[in-house]
Each structure stands twice: as structure tokens, then as C-alpha cells.
Design a protein around this motif. Structure first.
Motif, PDB file in Angstrom:
ATOM      1  N   ALA A 267       0.883  -1.142  -0.002  1.00  0.00           N
ATOM      2  CA  ALA A 267      -0.100  -0.090   0.064  1.00  0.00           C
ATOM      3  C   ALA A 267       0.872   1.124  -0.004  1.00  0.00           C
ATOM      4  O   ALA A 267       1.027   1.700   0.756  1.00  0.00           O
ATOM      5  CB  ALA A 267      -1.099  -0.113   1.010  1.00  0.00           C
TER       6      ALA A 267
ATOM      7  N   ASP B  28      -3.023   6.045  -0.550  1.00  0.00           N
ATOM      8  CA  ASP B  28      -2.735   5.110   0.747  1.00  0.00           C
ATOM      9  C   ASP B  28      -2.258   6.293   1.671  1.00  0.00           C
ATOM     10  O   ASP B  28      -2.289   5.946   2.717  1.00  0.00           O
ATOM     11  CB  ASP B  28      -1.801   3.881   0.373  1.00  0.00           C
TER      12      ASP B  28
ATOM     13  N   PRO C 156       3.222   1.460   4.569  1.00  0.00           N
ATOM     14  CA  PRO C 156       2.672   2.525   5.319  1.00  0.00           C
ATOM     15  C   PRO C 156       3.167   2.607   6.734  1.00  0.00           C
ATOM     16  O   PRO C 156       3.348   3.853   7.171  1.00  0.00           O
ATOM     17  CB  PRO C 156       1.325   1.741   5.394  1.00  0.00           C
TER      18      PRO C 156
ATOM     19  N   LEU D 179      -4.327  -0.802   7.174  1.00  0.00           N
ATOM     20  CA  LEU D 179      -4.403  -0.426   5.957  1.00  0.00           C
ATOM     21  C   LEU D 179      -4.247  -1.800   5.358  1.00  0.00           C
ATOM     22  O   LEU D 179      -3.148  -2.141   5.244  1.00  0.00           O
ATOM     23  CB  LEU D 179      -3.432   0.535   5.433  1.00  0.00           C
TER      24      LEU D 179
ATOM     25  N   THR E 218      -3.824  -1.801  -0.631  1.00  0.00           N
ATOM     26  CA  THR E 218      -3.702  -0.615  -1.153  1.00  0.00           C
ATOM     27  C   THR E 218      -5.094  -0.200  -1.923  1.00  0.00           C
ATOM     28  O   THR E 218      -6.004  -0.811  -2.239  1.00  0.00           O
ATOM     29  CB  THR E 218      -2.731  -0.651  -2.661  1.00  0.00           C
ATOM     30  N   LEU E 219      -5.183   1.388  -1.643  1.00  0.00           N
ATOM     31  CA  LEU E 219      -6.496   1.937  -2.088  1.00  0.00           C
ATOM     32  C   LEU E 219      -6.501   2.383  -3.495  1.00  0.00           C
ATOM     33  O   LEU E 219      -7.421   2.954  -3.981  1.00  0.00           O
ATOM     34  CB  LEU E 219      -6.769   3.137  -1.200  1.00  0.00           C
TER      35      LEU E 219
ATOM     36  N   GLU F 274     -10.605  -0.886  -3.078  1.00  0.00           N
ATOM     37  CA  GLU F 274     -10.158  -1.906  -1.845  1.00  0.00           C
ATOM     38  C   GLU F 274      -9.886  -3.002  -2.177  1.00  0.00           C
ATOM     39  O   GLU F 274      -9.076  -3.900  -1.684  1.00  0.00           O
ATOM     40  CB  GLU F 274     -11.275  -1.881  -0.665  1.00  0.00           C
TER      41      GLU F 274
END
Length: 312
Positions: A191, A196, A224, A272, A275-276, A280
């Protein structure tokens, strides 16, 4: 010039470090905390002034971390010397027989332990000031890598030794205590998209708003959690790192690290899990992050799964 050190010296008007050096009863002067801090900042500033803007600039991180690593190694060596001196002190206290010779030896052992401890503190001030100067100049956040019978009467030296050992334990526990509510974070190493990072910082800022005195607990993984380390350094948030022990636990190490995070009794868990970037479901959820959420929910701990919208 400092006054001659005596055991009865009034240290009420001195800072913590100067009070400890004054209590050593060493006729030689010690540098002050301010002087040590200035030295650390000057060492790093001079180094960065030489490197930045030159062909070595591409390697500034390696140069800076090598310098800080050397100072940190020195602190660790001095800490080990202090530990060995305290072992001698503890042995002398354990075997104390009340004789004058044993009494003198016990006082000498106590002074040696205190002197070694002060030396470690001194170099730590230099290291920490250098690390702060490094962060201010580069935006990077550096952190250390991966410690016969007894007489009825009790002499003053014996009492001092016990107090010295107890004070060391209390100082170490105080230094390691989170100092406030703990917020735990796990993030998928993949992510690393802009979205992210934005949502991660939103979540961290939200958590800090909820618990202003929070400490942030992570495992030190890439992605992250590395961004979260930088955020903590910028915000002055205390960081706790529960690194997975792969040598001991193998593939289960990331999940064992979750156990350490939960043992800190966090007030909230942030995760998290993927990854956004692209939604999702774009990537497979990161198992250890999901595992931490499950543990937290089972214990009734507040959970926030970081998504496209900031926490409410």
C-alpha cells in the motif's frame, strides 16, 4: 567552573544530567548537557554542509545513518560497560560481610557503575542531537537498529548500592514506558500509492486528535508503517516497534508481532489491509493486518480499517 563534588552537594538547582555528574565526586569536570547537545548538532551539521550540494548528495542517507549508527554503537558499548559494573555492584552487595574492606569495595563499585552510566548518557545526548539535526536537514527520521552470613547492621554503602540499583531499574522502566494511550498500526507493504499515504495520515491525525498523548505501535514493516514512522517523528509522537522475530518464529513472525502489539493494550487499532489505488479489492488483503483487526475486535478494542474515507 563547577564546585568540587561532594556527596552532600546540593543538586536541586542543576538539571538531571548535571546533578548526576555532580554526585560522582570526580574532581575532573564533566561537559554539560547543553555542551553535549551542541556537539552532536555541530557534528551532523558540518557533515551535511559538506555532503549536500555535492556529488555525494545522492548518498546523504547512507552517510548520515552511518554517522548516527557509529554514535549509537558507542552508546550501546557504554551501556554494556555500565551493566558489567552493576553486576560487580550487585555481587558485592550480595556477598557483603560488613568488613571495612568490603565496605570500601562496595562504594568503589557503586561509583564505577554510576560513572559508566553517566558516560552512556553523555554520548546519547550527542547521538540524539545529531539525529535531530539530520532530520531537520533531510526530512528523514532516524531510529536505532536492532541488555557466608550477613551482619545485622547495614552500612551506608550497602544502602547506597541498593538505592543505586533500584534507581537504574526505575529509570529504564520509565524510559521504556509508552507514557500514554497506545494506538497500534499494521499496514500492507504494497500500500504505497498516493491515496494510501493520504488516508494513512488522515487516520493517524484523527487518532492523535482522539488521544493527544498517544504512543504509536508498529512492527517496522515497509510501506505504510515506514510512512507512519516519519509521521511520528514529525509530530513528536512516541514510537514503539514490535519487530517480527523471523529467526525464532519463521513465517509466523508477523503474526507473533501482533501478539506483542496487543500486549501493549492499545486503545485503538488502525489497519490498512490493502492498497486503495484502484479500489479496496484491487489487492489481496494483508494477512497480518487482518489478523490484528480480528484480535482487537475479539478483545473489544476499537478498530479502524483505513479506507477511502477518513475516520469519522
Amino acid at each position: 567552573m563547577r564546585p568540587t563534588r561532594h556527596s552532600f552537594l546540593d543538586t536541586a538547582d542543576l538539571d538531571a544530567f548535571d546533578a548526576r555528574t555532580a554526585a560522582l565526586e570526580d574532581p575532573r569536570p564533566h561537559p554539560t548537557e547543553a555542551a553535549l547537545t551542541q556537539l552532536g548538532a555541530a557534528i551532523m551539521s558540518e557533515t551535511l554542509d559538506l555532503v549536500l550540494g555535492t556529488a555525494l548528495e545522492d548518498h546523504v542517507r547512507t552517510v548520515g545513518e552511518a554517522l548516527l549508527g557509529g554514535l549509537h554503537t558507542g552508546v550501546q558499548r557504554l551501556d554494556r560497560e555500565a551493566d558489567r559494573a552493576r553486576d560487580v555492584l550487585a555481587a558485592g552487595l550480595r556477598d557483603f560481610d560488613g568488613s571495612e574492606v568490603a565496605d570500601v569495595d562496595l562504594q568503589s563499585a557503586r561509583q564505577a557503575a554510576e560513572a559508566a552510566d553517566v558516560a552512556a548518557m553523555a554520548l546519547a545526548y550527542v547521538r540524539d542531537a545529531a539525529a535531530e539535526a539530520y532530520g531537520a536537514a533531510t526530512g528523514e527520521v532516524w531510529s536505532p537498529w536492532r541488555t557466608g552470613g550477613r551482619p545485622l547492621r547495614t552500612t551506608a554503602a550497602e544502602i547506597e548500592a541498593r538505592e543505586a540499583l533500584r534507581a537504574v531499574r526505575e529509570r529504564r522502566l520509565s524510559a521504556c514506558a509508552p507514557g500514554g494511550p497506545v494506538v497500534a498500526l499494521r499496514g500492507a507493504p504494497s500500500a504505497v500509492a498516493e491515496a494510501d499515504g493520504m488516508r494513512l495520515f488522515d487516520a493517524l491525525n484523527w487518532a492523535r486528535g482522539q488521544w493527544p498523548g498517544m504512543a504509536l505501535a508498529i512492527t517496522g514493516a515497509a510501506g505504510p508503517e515506514r510512512l507512519a514512522r516519519s509521521w511520528a517523528g514529525q509530530k513528536g509522537v512516541r514510537l514503539i516497534v514490535a519487530r517480527p522475530d523471523f529467526a525464532r518464529h519463521g513465517r509466523a513472525a508477523p503474526f507473533r508481532a501482533n501478539d506483542e502489539l496487543m500486549a501493549l493494550e492499545p486503545v485503538c487499532v488502525l489497519a490498512l489491509t490493502a492498497t486503495l489505488d484502484g479500489g479496496e479489492a484491487a489487492g489481496r488483503p494483508f494477512g497480518p493486518a487482518l489478523g490484528l483487526l480480528q484480535q482487537a475486535r475479539a478483545r473489544g478494542v476499537r478498530c479502524v480499517r483505513i479506507g477511502r474515507k477518513p475516520p469519522a
